[in-house]
Design a protein around this motif. Structure first.
Motif, mmCIF file in Angstrom:
data_model
loop_
_atom_site.group_PDB
_atom_site.id
_atom_site.type_symbol
_atom_site.label_atom_id
_atom_site.label_comp_id
_atom_site.label_asym_id
_atom_site.label_seq_id
_atom_site.Cartn_x
_atom_site.Cartn_y
_atom_site.Cartn_z
ATOM 1 N N LYS A 52 129.643 97.560 20.560
ATOM 2 C CA LYS A 52 128.783 98.759 20.984
ATOM 3 C C LYS A 52 127.677 98.497 22.061
ATOM 4 O O LYS A 52 127.433 99.231 22.972
ATOM 5 C CB LYS A 52 128.650 99.551 20.031
ATOM 6 C CG LYS A 52 128.095 101.060 20.427
ATOM 7 C CD LYS A 52 127.921 101.909 19.158
ATOM 8 C CE LYS A 52 127.711 103.324 19.335
ATOM 9 N NZ LYS A 52 127.314 104.249 18.368
ATOM 10 N N TYR A 53 127.107 97.318 21.504
ATOM 11 C CA TYR A 53 125.505 97.127 22.166
ATOM 12 C C TYR A 53 125.646 95.606 22.861
ATOM 13 O O TYR A 53 126.125 94.886 22.201
ATOM 14 C CB TYR A 53 124.360 97.295 21.404
ATOM 15 C CG TYR A 53 124.463 98.749 20.594
ATOM 16 C CD1 TYR A 53 124.377 99.993 21.354
ATOM 17 C CD2 TYR A 53 124.545 99.017 19.317
ATOM 18 C CE1 TYR A 53 124.292 101.066 20.771
ATOM 19 C CE2 TYR A 53 124.530 100.114 18.653
ATOM 20 C CZ TYR A 53 124.390 101.141 19.445
ATOM 21 O OH TYR A 53 124.597 102.289 18.892
ATOM 22 N N ASP A 54 125.126 95.656 23.787
ATOM 23 C CA ASP A 54 124.848 93.944 24.120
ATOM 24 C C ASP A 54 123.784 93.271 23.123
ATOM 25 O O ASP A 54 123.908 92.080 22.950
ATOM 26 C CB ASP A 54 124.280 93.914 25.747
ATOM 27 C CG ASP A 54 125.274 94.395 26.453
ATOM 28 O OD1 ASP A 54 126.529 93.689 26.516
ATOM 29 O OD2 ASP A 54 124.981 95.420 27.092
ATOM 30 N N LEU A 80 114.250 93.850 26.589
ATOM 31 C CA LEU A 80 115.084 94.771 26.258
ATOM 32 C C LEU A 80 115.229 95.865 27.510
ATOM 33 O O LEU A 80 116.103 96.364 27.968
ATOM 34 C CB LEU A 80 115.075 95.563 24.877
ATOM 35 C CG LEU A 80 115.842 95.038 23.939
ATOM 36 C CD1 LEU A 80 115.570 93.456 23.624
ATOM 37 C CD2 LEU A 80 115.759 95.954 22.666
ATOM 38 N N MET A 81 113.981 96.283 27.892
ATOM 39 C CA MET A 81 113.698 97.017 29.238
ATOM 40 C C MET A 81 114.510 96.633 30.274
ATOM 41 O O MET A 81 115.312 97.190 31.134
ATOM 42 C CB MET A 81 112.407 97.574 29.494
ATOM 43 C CG MET A 81 111.780 98.681 28.503
ATOM 44 S SD MET A 81 110.336 99.294 28.830
ATOM 45 C CE MET A 81 109.194 98.068 28.771
ATOM 46 N N GLY A 82 114.218 95.247 30.575
ATOM 47 C CA GLY A 82 114.776 94.350 31.565
ATOM 48 C C GLY A 82 116.320 94.291 31.819
ATOM 49 O O GLY A 82 116.977 94.695 32.508
ATOM 50 N N ILE A 83 116.777 94.118 30.388
ATOM 51 C CA ILE A 83 118.331 94.087 30.209
ATOM 52 C C ILE A 83 118.903 95.429 30.711
ATOM 53 O O ILE A 83 119.963 95.473 31.089
ATOM 54 C CB ILE A 83 118.855 93.513 28.730
ATOM 55 C CG1 ILE A 83 118.607 92.228 28.767
ATOM 56 C CG2 ILE A 83 120.199 94.051 28.466
ATOM 57 C CD1 ILE A 83 118.543 91.701 27.207
ATOM 58 N N SER A 84 118.312 96.764 30.027
ATOM 59 C CA SER A 84 118.781 97.979 30.296
ATOM 60 C C SER A 84 118.690 98.369 31.575
ATOM 61 O O SER A 84 119.739 98.915 32.300
ATOM 62 C CB SER A 84 117.905 98.849 29.525
ATOM 63 O OG SER A 84 118.094 98.722 28.198
ATOM 64 N N VAL A 85 117.681 97.697 32.591
ATOM 65 C CA VAL A 85 117.698 97.978 34.073
ATOM 66 C C VAL A 85 118.806 97.259 34.851
ATOM 67 O O VAL A 85 119.302 97.791 35.776
ATOM 68 C CB VAL A 85 116.277 97.307 34.683
ATOM 69 C CG1 VAL A 85 116.314 97.278 36.181
ATOM 70 C CG2 VAL A 85 115.162 98.438 34.254
ATOM 71 N N LEU A 86 119.355 96.230 34.093
ATOM 72 C CA LEU A 86 120.275 95.574 34.649
ATOM 73 C C LEU A 86 121.835 95.821 34.208
ATOM 74 O O LEU A 86 122.638 95.206 34.706
ATOM 75 C CB LEU A 86 120.374 93.787 34.268
ATOM 76 C CG LEU A 86 118.998 93.055 34.942
ATOM 77 C CD1 LEU A 86 118.958 91.755 34.177
ATOM 78 C CD2 LEU A 86 119.152 92.891 36.405
ATOM 79 N N GLY A 145 122.640 96.710 30.870
ATOM 80 C CA GLY A 145 123.168 96.265 29.601
ATOM 81 C C GLY A 145 122.845 97.271 28.653
ATOM 82 O O GLY A 145 121.808 98.161 28.800
ATOM 83 N N ARG A 146 123.231 97.361 27.659
ATOM 84 C CA ARG A 146 123.176 98.469 26.465
ATOM 85 C C ARG A 146 122.061 97.668 25.356
ATOM 86 O O ARG A 146 122.662 96.840 24.733
ATOM 87 C CB ARG A 146 124.168 98.997 25.815
ATOM 88 C CG ARG A 146 124.933 99.984 26.783
ATOM 89 C CD ARG A 146 126.139 100.690 26.279
ATOM 90 N NE ARG A 146 125.953 101.352 24.990
ATOM 91 C CZ ARG A 146 125.539 102.689 25.208
ATOM 92 N NH1 ARG A 146 124.957 103.036 26.237
ATOM 93 N NH2 ARG A 146 125.176 103.121 24.051
ATOM 94 N N VAL A 168 125.068 94.808 13.466
ATOM 95 C CA VAL A 168 126.604 94.249 13.459
ATOM 96 C C VAL A 168 127.378 94.669 14.645
ATOM 97 O O VAL A 168 128.357 94.197 15.070
ATOM 98 C CB VAL A 168 127.293 94.984 12.313
ATOM 99 C CG1 VAL A 168 128.710 94.841 12.033
ATOM 100 C CG2 VAL A 168 126.725 94.556 10.807
ATOM 101 N N ASN A 169 127.020 95.863 15.368
ATOM 102 C CA ASN A 169 127.573 96.342 16.452
ATOM 103 C C ASN A 169 126.929 95.790 17.903
ATOM 104 O O ASN A 169 127.319 96.338 18.973
ATOM 105 C CB ASN A 169 127.281 98.052 16.411
ATOM 106 C CG ASN A 169 128.110 98.629 15.584
ATOM 107 O OD1 ASN A 169 129.262 98.139 15.439
ATOM 108 N ND2 ASN A 169 127.983 99.782 14.883
ATOM 109 N N SER A 170 126.112 94.953 17.781
ATOM 110 C CA SER A 170 125.544 93.980 18.673
ATOM 111 C C SER A 170 126.030 92.616 19.015
ATOM 112 O O SER A 170 126.597 92.044 18.160
ATOM 113 C CB SER A 170 124.150 93.949 18.725
ATOM 114 O OG SER A 170 123.573 95.321 18.577
ATOM 115 N N LYS A 171 126.168 92.221 20.234
ATOM 116 C CA LYS A 171 126.502 90.922 20.632
ATOM 117 C C LYS A 171 125.317 89.964 20.204
ATOM 118 O O LYS A 171 125.863 88.754 19.877
ATOM 119 C CB LYS A 171 126.690 90.719 22.108
ATOM 120 C CG LYS A 171 127.795 91.728 22.521
ATOM 121 C CD LYS A 171 128.126 91.320 24.357
ATOM 122 C CE LYS A 171 129.051 92.597 24.561
ATOM 123 N NZ LYS A 171 129.136 92.264 26.117
#
Length: 254
Positions: free
Chosen positions: A4-6, A66-72, A74-75, A148-151
């Motif tokens: 569900k999430y990165d 995490l903010m950087g990943i979201s901008v790109l 990602g969840r 559990v729901n994240s990579k």
């Protein structure tokens, strides 16, 4: 299984006060350039009051990532502790605006932590950090289903020092459920104070980040040899070397 999430991040959730200074100002404040210094609430407010011209943004090494990943695109999911009052509310508002899913807890007794980032003309940052509510996060408040729901589960040396039990619990959940574990060594001072803790978990890390100073502090070697050495223990090692890029060892290949 589709995740569900990165990335799920456990963070020292702090408000960042960005202040431009000269090298001589750091000397007067007895702050070692480029290092993180733990300070109490009174000193934090004294420093903020001294410099009226600053910018306020959500902070914490994990928060920034995490903010950087979201901008790109990602969840990302952020877990941490903020305090009651305007800064806690502002923190949540800002990360949600950046697309980060909030799993923030609100402390009723502590104020939101603060990091005063002194930026010199060469763009080097020196930190005065009052952790406040960030370090009061109980591991029972970390939602295991999010891991559990994240990579990837991601943290830094800062969290290993301040939220040790939460980090260890989260690593355990990640490993039991096939979730990769990523860590950034964060700061030479952190490594010095927590060397044995880092050594105790290094074999559980899948992706390890470090800069030149952190590589030297942990291994005693320059970045390339440090990456090669740690690459025997960790699947992927990234040694950041400023404007020269990075040295990456992935499954033994450079």
């Amino acid at each position: 299984m589709e995740k569900k999430y990165d990335i799920f991040g456990l963070s020292n959730t702090l408000m960042d006060f960005l202040i431009k200074v000269e090298d001589k100002d750091l000397e007067l404040m007895e702050l070692k350039k480029g290092m993180m210094h733990l300070i109490d609430e009174k000193k934090a407010h004294n420093l903020i009051d001294k410099y009226k011209d600053f910018k306020i943004v959500p902070a914490g090494a994990v928060t920034n990532t995490l903010m950087g990943i979201s901008v790109l695109g990602g969840r990302s999911v952020l877990c941490g502790n903020v305090g009651y009052g305007e800064f806690g509310e502002l923190f949540k508002q800002k990360i949600v605006e950046e697309g980060v899913i909030s799993r923030l807890n609100i402390s009723k007794s502590e104020k939101t932590g603060k990091v005063i980032s002194f930026v010199t003309p060469d763009a080097e940052r020196t930190f005065g950090v009052y952790l406040g509510a960030a370090v009061t996060l109980d591991k029972s408040r970390i939602q295991k289903e999010d891991i559990v729901n994240s990579k990837i589960f991601y943290f830094t040396g800062y969290e290993l020092e301040a939220l040790h039990d939460g980090v260890i619990e989260s690593i355990s959940v990640a490993k039991e459920n096939g979730v990769l574990v990523g860590m950034d060594l964060a700061d030479p001072g952190i490594i010095e104070r927590n060397f044995d803790k880092i050594k105790g978990i290094i074999n559980y890390i899948d992706v390890l980040f470090m800069n030149e100073n952190e590589a030297k502090a942990y291994t005693g070697f320059e970045p390339e040899k440090a990456a090669e050495t740690l690459g025997k223990l960790v699947k992927t090692v990234v040694a950041k070397i400023g404007d020269k890029g990075s040295i990456i060892i992935n499954e033994g290949q450079k």
